[in-house]
Write a protein that holds these residues in place. Structure first.
Motif, PDB file in Angstrom:
ATOM      1  N   LEU A 143     -11.727   0.004  -4.145  1.00  0.00           N
ATOM      2  CA  LEU A 143     -10.998   0.593  -3.023  1.00  0.00           C
ATOM      3  C   LEU A 143     -11.549   0.022  -1.731  1.00  0.00           C
ATOM      4  O   LEU A 143     -12.760   0.087  -1.482  1.00  0.00           O
ATOM      5  CB  LEU A 143     -11.171   2.115  -3.013  1.00  0.00           C
ATOM      6  N   ALA A 185      -8.174   8.229   9.532  1.00  0.00           N
ATOM      7  CA  ALA A 185      -8.783   7.137   8.773  1.00  0.00           C
ATOM      8  C   ALA A 185     -10.234   6.946   9.187  1.00  0.00           C
ATOM      9  O   ALA A 185     -10.593   7.200  10.346  1.00  0.00           O
ATOM     10  CB  ALA A 185      -8.002   5.853   9.002  1.00  0.00           C
ATOM     11  N   PRO A 240      -8.878   7.685   0.164  1.00  0.00           N
ATOM     12  CA  PRO A 240      -7.807   7.552  -0.823  1.00  0.00           C
ATOM     13  C   PRO A 240      -8.355   7.640  -2.243  1.00  0.00           C
ATOM     14  O   PRO A 240      -9.494   7.253  -2.515  1.00  0.00           O
ATOM     15  CB  PRO A 240      -7.233   6.161  -0.528  1.00  0.00           C
ATOM     16  N   ILE A 260      -3.215   8.494  -0.419  1.00  0.00           N
ATOM     17  CA  ILE A 260      -3.926   8.456   0.860  1.00  0.00           C
ATOM     18  C   ILE A 260      -3.890   9.853   1.493  1.00  0.00           C
ATOM     19  O   ILE A 260      -2.807  10.425   1.655  1.00  0.00           O
ATOM     20  CB  ILE A 260      -3.293   7.419   1.797  1.00  0.00           C
ATOM     21  N   TRP A 306      -2.595   2.931   6.260  1.00  0.00           N
ATOM     22  CA  TRP A 306      -3.067   4.314   6.157  1.00  0.00           C
ATOM     23  C   TRP A 306      -2.045   5.281   6.742  1.00  0.00           C
ATOM     24  O   TRP A 306      -1.670   6.266   6.101  1.00  0.00           O
ATOM     25  CB  TRP A 306      -4.415   4.455   6.871  1.00  0.00           C
ATOM     26  N   VAL A 343      -5.311  -0.152   3.549  1.00  0.00           N
ATOM     27  CA  VAL A 343      -5.899   0.341   2.308  1.00  0.00           C
ATOM     28  C   VAL A 343      -5.509  -0.607   1.181  1.00  0.00           C
ATOM     29  O   VAL A 343      -4.321  -0.892   0.987  1.00  0.00           O
ATOM     30  CB  VAL A 343      -5.413   1.764   1.979  1.00  0.00           C
ATOM     31  N   VAL A 391     -10.941   0.304   2.430  1.00  0.00           N
ATOM     32  CA  VAL A 391     -10.293   0.853   3.622  1.00  0.00           C
ATOM     33  C   VAL A 391     -10.786   0.013   4.789  1.00  0.00           C
ATOM     34  O   VAL A 391     -11.980  -0.008   5.095  1.00  0.00           O
ATOM     35  CB  VAL A 391     -10.639   2.339   3.826  1.00  0.00           C
TER      36      VAL A 391
END
Length: 312
Positions: free
Chosen positions: A279, A205, A185, A200, A237, A303, A281
């Motif tokens: 960020l 992912a 992302p 995204i 995601w 996310v 994830v």
């Protein structure tokens, strides 16, 4: 917000969905004129108090009495406060919780999430160093559902010592870090206090935790013993569905990292610098796994775009 409240294991002072009420304040450093329960021992700031049982019908509105006024800064929306407290139901003579015995004040984001609405209303506009006695009606507390040992429709009484207040920036303000991986992302780099964009990609992912600087601040690194004050945007995601945002509620959160139960959120923030935008994830095995969680489907990759604004 309900979805993120479950990330933390905190004392009884959990987020309430009750609406705001009006406030009444008593006189400074005087005996109670409004019928609030007497402080029978430990009357001074910093001392563990004991409270008498309330008499008669409790106030129907929030009532705040300043037992002793501090000389510190006035708490305003967006500030971070540390508060020692003792809490008791109006019609009981024993407390249901207190922080004095733990030796650790409770962290509160003024105008933020994490505590019942009565706490937010009582603390806003008060000076650091003050001792308050507060009665909170059910609609600004736990309402008809109660909470743990607290009865349904209970009026709560708190003695609060405002130990510390910290002004919190409106945004991360670090140096921009290139975001060159098109499989991840992309997060906006604005520093105006508004929500950053989160785009995204329509790809699979990642299988492992991602924790990358978007803006790298200059503050101290976060440890697992810290409580951090943060703002965030949170998405699933799949389908890029947003499930939570502090920006929509114009608030901050206080996360005691030692108590965060989502492994990836904790791991991803430890070692990052205050003042940064990060960020995250988080794969499902470090999030909620194979269980649905308040509208978040099982096996979801999450996310987060998190602004680390301060350490409490």
């Amino acid at each position: 917000m309900r979805r993120i409240a479950g990330l933390l294991v905190v004392p009884a002072l959990l987020l309430s969905t009750a609406a705001c009420g009006s406030e009444e304040k008593g006189s400074d450093s005087s005996p109670s004129q409004g019928g609030l329960p007497a402080i029978t021992e430990g009357a001074k700031f910093g001392e563990k108090p004991t409270l008498a049982k309330g008499e008669g019908t409790p106030p129907k509105k929030l009532k705040v009495e300043v037992i002793s006024a501090g000389k510190g800064a006035v708490l305003k929306k967006g500030d971070q406060a540390q508060v020692n407290y003792l809490g008791q139901e109006w019609d009981e003579n024993k407390p249901f919780d207190n922080s004095f015995d733990r030796g650790q004040p409770f962290d509160v984001a003024i105008g933020g999430q994490g505590v019942i609405q009565g706490w937010q209303e009582a603390l806003k506009g008060q000076k650091v160093g003050s001792r308050l006695e507060v009665s909170i009606p059910p609609d600004l507390g736990y309402g008809a559902q109660g909470q743990g040992d607290i009865k349904a429709n209970a009026t709560l009484v708190f003695v609060m010592d405002i130990v510390k207040g910290t002004t919190v920036p409106v945004s991360a303000d670090g140096a921009e870090v290139p975001q060159n991986d098109t499989a991840l992302p992309k997060v906006g780099t604005n520093t105006d206090g508004k929500a950053p964009s989160v785009t995204i990609p329509k790809t699979d992912a990642p299988k492992k935790l991602v924790s990358n600087y978007v803006l790298e601040g200059k503050g101290p690194e976060v440890t697992d013993k810290d409580t951090v004050v943060a703002k965030y945007e949170a998405y699933i995601w799949k389908d890029a569905k947003q499930f939570d945002s502090t920006y929509k509620s114009d608030s901050t959160v206080s996360w005691p990292l030692a108590q965060v139960t989502v492994e990836g959120l904790k791991e991803g923030l430890i070692g990052k610098k205050v003042g940064s935008r990060v960020l995250l994830v988080i794969p499902s095995d470090k999030a909620f796994g194979d269980k649905d969680q308040n509208g978040i489907p099982k096996n979801s990759t999450l996310v987060f775009a998190v602004d680390l604004l301060a350490k409490a």
